[in-house]
Design a protein around this motif. Structure first.
Motif, mmCIF file in Angstrom:
data_model
loop_
_atom_site.group_PDB
_atom_site.id
_atom_site.type_symbol
_atom_site.label_atom_id
_atom_site.label_comp_id
_atom_site.label_asym_id
_atom_site.label_seq_id
_atom_site.Cartn_x
_atom_site.Cartn_y
_atom_site.Cartn_z
ATOM 1 N N LEU A 54 7.630 6.062 -6.328
ATOM 2 C CA LEU A 54 7.131 5.627 -5.021
ATOM 3 C C LEU A 54 5.611 5.698 -4.970
ATOM 4 C CD1 LEU A 54 7.477 4.847 -2.041
ATOM 5 C CD2 LEU A 54 7.909 7.269 -1.543
ATOM 6 N N ALA A 55 5.030 6.768 -5.515
ATOM 7 C CA ALA A 55 3.577 6.897 -5.541
ATOM 8 C C ALA A 55 2.940 5.768 -6.341
ATOM 9 C CB ALA A 55 3.188 8.253 -6.121
ATOM 10 N N ALA A 56 3.533 5.461 -7.501
ATOM 11 C CA ALA A 56 2.982 4.408 -8.357
ATOM 12 C C ALA A 56 3.059 3.042 -7.671
ATOM 13 C CB ALA A 56 3.727 4.382 -9.683
ATOM 14 N N GLY A 57 4.224 2.715 -7.124
ATOM 15 C CA GLY A 57 4.367 1.421 -6.453
ATOM 16 C C GLY A 57 3.451 1.295 -5.244
ATOM 17 N N SER A 58 3.292 2.368 -4.494
ATOM 18 C CA SER A 58 2.430 2.339 -3.306
ATOM 19 C C SER A 58 0.965 2.152 -3.681
ATOM 20 C CB SER A 58 2.612 3.624 -2.500
ATOM 21 O OG SER A 58 3.940 3.741 -2.031
ATOM 22 N N ALA A 59 0.548 2.766 -4.794
ATOM 23 C CA ALA A 59 -0.832 2.593 -5.240
ATOM 24 C C ALA A 59 -1.120 1.142 -5.623
ATOM 25 C CB ALA A 59 -1.112 3.516 -6.424
ATOM 26 N N LEU A 60 -0.156 0.485 -6.256
ATOM 27 C CA LEU A 60 -0.330 -0.929 -6.593
ATOM 28 C C LEU A 60 -0.442 -1.779 -5.337
ATOM 29 C CD1 LEU A 60 2.198 -1.240 -9.548
ATOM 30 C CD2 LEU A 60 -0.287 -1.390 -9.695
ATOM 31 N N ILE A 61 0.405 -1.496 -4.357
ATOM 32 C CA ILE A 61 0.345 -2.210 -3.082
ATOM 33 C C ILE A 61 -1.010 -2.011 -2.419
ATOM 34 C CG2 ILE A 61 1.201 -2.088 -0.696
ATOM 35 C CD1 ILE A 61 2.967 -3.789 -2.317
ATOM 36 N N ALA A 62 -1.490 -0.757 -2.392
ATOM 37 C CA ALA A 62 -2.756 -0.441 -1.732
ATOM 38 C C ALA A 62 -3.925 -1.167 -2.384
ATOM 39 C CB ALA A 62 -2.978 1.067 -1.755
ATOM 40 N N ALA A 63 -3.943 -1.191 -3.718
ATOM 41 C CA ALA A 63 -5.041 -1.860 -4.414
ATOM 42 C C ALA A 63 -5.045 -3.359 -4.123
ATOM 43 C CB ALA A 63 -4.932 -1.607 -5.919
ATOM 44 N N GLY A 64 -3.874 -3.967 -4.161
ATOM 45 C CA GLY A 64 -3.794 -5.391 -3.846
ATOM 46 C C GLY A 64 -4.194 -5.686 -2.414
ATOM 47 N N ALA A 65 -3.778 -4.830 -1.485
ATOM 48 C CA ALA A 65 -4.135 -5.023 -0.082
ATOM 49 C C ALA A 65 -5.632 -4.872 0.134
ATOM 50 C CB ALA A 65 -3.372 -4.021 0.784
ATOM 51 N N ASP A 66 -6.255 -3.935 -0.579
ATOM 52 C CA ASP A 66 -7.700 -3.733 -0.453
ATOM 53 C C ASP A 66 -8.466 -4.954 -0.934
ATOM 54 O OD1 ASP A 66 -10.088 -2.335 0.048
ATOM 55 O OD2 ASP A 66 -10.151 -1.570 -2.008
ATOM 56 N N LEU A 67 -8.018 -5.538 -2.026
ATOM 57 C CA LEU A 67 -8.716 -6.686 -2.589
ATOM 58 C C LEU A 67 -8.497 -7.969 -1.786
ATOM 59 C CD1 LEU A 67 -8.015 -6.081 -6.391
ATOM 60 C CD2 LEU A 67 -10.159 -5.683 -5.169
ATOM 61 N N THR A 68 -7.434 -8.016 -0.998
ATOM 62 C CA THR A 68 -7.126 -9.233 -0.229
ATOM 63 C C THR A 68 -7.358 -9.078 1.272
ATOM 64 O OG1 THR A 68 -4.792 -8.571 -0.142
ATOM 65 C CG2 THR A 68 -5.457 -10.040 -1.929
ATOM 66 N N GLY A 69 -7.991 -7.977 1.683
ATOM 67 C CA GLY A 69 -8.360 -7.814 3.085
ATOM 68 C C GLY A 69 -7.192 -7.563 4.023
ATOM 69 N N ARG A 70 -6.311 -6.659 3.665
ATOM 70 C CA ARG A 70 -5.180 -6.277 4.520
ATOM 71 C C ARG A 70 -5.276 -4.777 4.805
ATOM 72 N NH1 ARG A 70 -3.150 -10.433 1.224
ATOM 73 N NH2 ARG A 70 -1.799 -11.932 2.308
ATOM 74 N N PRO A 71 -6.066 -4.382 5.788
ATOM 75 C CA PRO A 71 -6.356 -2.951 5.995
ATOM 76 C C PRO A 71 -5.137 -2.109 6.350
ATOM 77 C CG PRO A 71 -7.212 -4.288 7.806
ATOM 78 C CD PRO A 71 -6.802 -5.236 6.736
ATOM 79 N N ALA A 72 -4.221 -2.634 7.164
ATOM 80 C CA ALA A 72 -3.045 -1.838 7.544
ATOM 81 C C ALA A 72 -2.147 -1.583 6.336
ATOM 82 C CB ALA A 72 -2.262 -2.547 8.646
ATOM 83 N N LEU A 73 -1.963 -2.601 5.520
ATOM 84 C CA LEU A 73 -1.147 -2.444 4.314
ATOM 85 C C LEU A 73 -1.840 -1.518 3.318
ATOM 86 C CD1 LEU A 73 1.381 -3.275 2.743
ATOM 87 C CD2 LEU A 73 0.111 -5.255 1.878
ATOM 88 N N ARG A 74 -3.166 -1.619 3.233
ATOM 89 C CA ARG A 74 -3.922 -0.734 2.342
ATOM 90 C C ARG A 74 -3.765 0.727 2.756
ATOM 91 N NH1 ARG A 74 -9.662 -1.189 3.825
ATOM 92 N NH2 ARG A 74 -8.983 0.449 5.255
ATOM 93 N N THR A 75 -3.907 0.979 4.048
ATOM 94 C CA THR A 75 -3.769 2.351 4.543
ATOM 95 C C THR A 75 -2.369 2.886 4.279
ATOM 96 O OG1 THR A 75 -5.413 1.959 6.267
ATOM 97 C CG2 THR A 75 -3.918 3.816 6.584
ATOM 98 N N THR A 76 -1.369 2.060 4.547
ATOM 99 C CA THR A 76 0.022 2.478 4.299
ATOM 100 C C THR A 76 0.222 2.844 2.830
ATOM 101 O OG1 THR A 76 0.890 1.103 6.086
ATOM 102 C CG2 THR A 76 2.430 1.735 4.342
ATOM 103 N N GLY A 77 -0.276 2.000 1.938
ATOM 104 C CA GLY A 77 -0.105 2.251 0.514
ATOM 105 C C GLY A 77 -0.822 3.509 0.059
ATOM 106 N N ARG A 78 -2.056 3.680 0.505
ATOM 107 C CA ARG A 78 -2.829 4.848 0.058
ATOM 108 C C ARG A 78 -2.235 6.152 0.581
ATOM 109 N NH1 ARG A 78 -9.188 2.911 0.758
ATOM 110 N NH2 ARG A 78 -9.237 1.535 -1.089
#
Length: 331
Positions: A54-78
């Motif tokens: 879960l930690a690994a998958g969430s980190a991938l989500i967070a990085a992608g969200a950060d690079l594509t300008g999705r702050p809520a998804l980035r925060t959730t992932g991190r």
């Protein structure tokens, strides 16, 4: 025909060719005792398998969200990555018995040891994910003085930390599969070509599921895509483990492990369908995410129980050995 001829399968009077007259012997274990020891790991390790993924998958989500300008998804992932990592550390240390044992493993780096490599992967991921999660506090910090200077630097540090965590996430998601496969436990060891794909798919599905639960549907597109892709990979790889290992697939289909993996299959398929159908509904997306998380938990516990069952029954050690010996003799 003499007794020797019968044992050798030779011709007797009136015989038409070589025949094996003695039927194959039934399997007999050594006084019914186990050949290999059942893993001493408790269910803390099964939970650790899930939270690490879960930690690994969430980190991938967070990085992608950060690079594509999705702050809520980035925060959730991190935040999810850091929380899951904290849970992983608790489960691992609780199974080890003493926190100092984890520290002692950092004294050396042994590339041939999955446990040693995994300890360093976990430590590197933890440092990077921690920086990324702390950066989410930047908007609430004062903008004056030294604290303000740090607040302005946090977003950059958070991006660097998030990308570093994403870079180590694939190793974190799959090293536990290598760790299990490196043991003498029959069904884990035989599954070594497929088990990393099971764990990778489960990690992607669970990370995407966290995004579906925590982010609004307008920002959850990457999480939805990752969840469905991870679910497809998990289902495909798990099917191979359950049916492509010959006799050693049995423990994955029977008993407690079989029940868990069947439940995982249903939950994962339902979650993937819900993720596709709920693209405009926050409620459906959240339910799909919950199903995917539950499916990932069941997958990890099912694999854990299958390994224990294969170690407990000596036939899963002896019969494959006999098959390998016979194959070498025939070649």
């Amino acid at each position: 025909m003499s007794e020797g001829e019968r044992r050798k399968g030779g011709k007797g009077k009136g015989g038409k060719g070589d025949r094996v007259m003695v039927p194959p012997a039934d399997f007999r274990s050594y006084y019914g005792q186990q050949v290999v020891k059942t893993p001493v790991w408790r269910h803390d390790i099964a939970a650790y398998l899930f939270t690490g993924g879960l930690a690994a998958g969430s980190a991938l989500i967070a990085a992608g969200a950060d690079l594509t300008g999705r702050p809520a998804l980035r925060t959730t992932g991190r935040v999810t990555a850091l929380a899951a990592l904290g849970a992983s550390a608790y489960f691992l240390v609780n199974d080890l018995g003493r926190p100092a044992r984890f520290h002692h493993m950092l004294r050396v780096a042994k590339p041939t040891s999955p446990m040693s490599v995994g300890t360093w992967i976990l430590s590197a991921f933890g440092a990077a994910a921690g920086v990324a999660a702390v950066a989410e506090a930047a908007p609430w910090l004062p903008r004056d003085g030294v604290v303000g200077l740090a607040a302005r630097a946090l977003p950059v540090a958070g991006r660097v930390g998030g990308l570093a965590a994403a870079a180590t996430a694939p190793a974190l998601a799959t090293y536990t599969a290598v760790l299990l496969s490196d043991t003498a436990t029959p069904s884990w060891h035989e599954a070594y070509p497929r088990l990393p794909f099971v764990f990778a798919g489960s990690a992607l599905a669970s990370g995407g599921a966290a995004g579906l639960i925590g982010a609004p549907v307008a920002q959850a597109g990457p999480a939805r895509t990752l969840a469905v892709a991870g679910a497809a990979l998990e289902l495909t790889a798990t099917h191979g483990v359950e049916h492509k290992l010959g006799l050693l697939s049995e423990p994955f289909r029977q008993g407690k492990a079989g029940k868990l993996l069947r439940a995982a299959r249903l939950l994962t398929a339902a979650g993937a369908a819900g993720a596709l159908l709920g693209a405009r509904s926050r409620v459906v997306s959240a339910l799909a995410g919950a199903a995917l998380l539950a499916g990932s938990v069941a997958t990890r516990y099912g694999v854990f129980e299958a390994g224990k069952a294969s170690a407990a029954d000596p036939k899963y050690t002896v019969l494959p050995q006999r098959e390998r010996i016979a194959a070498r003799q025939d070649s």
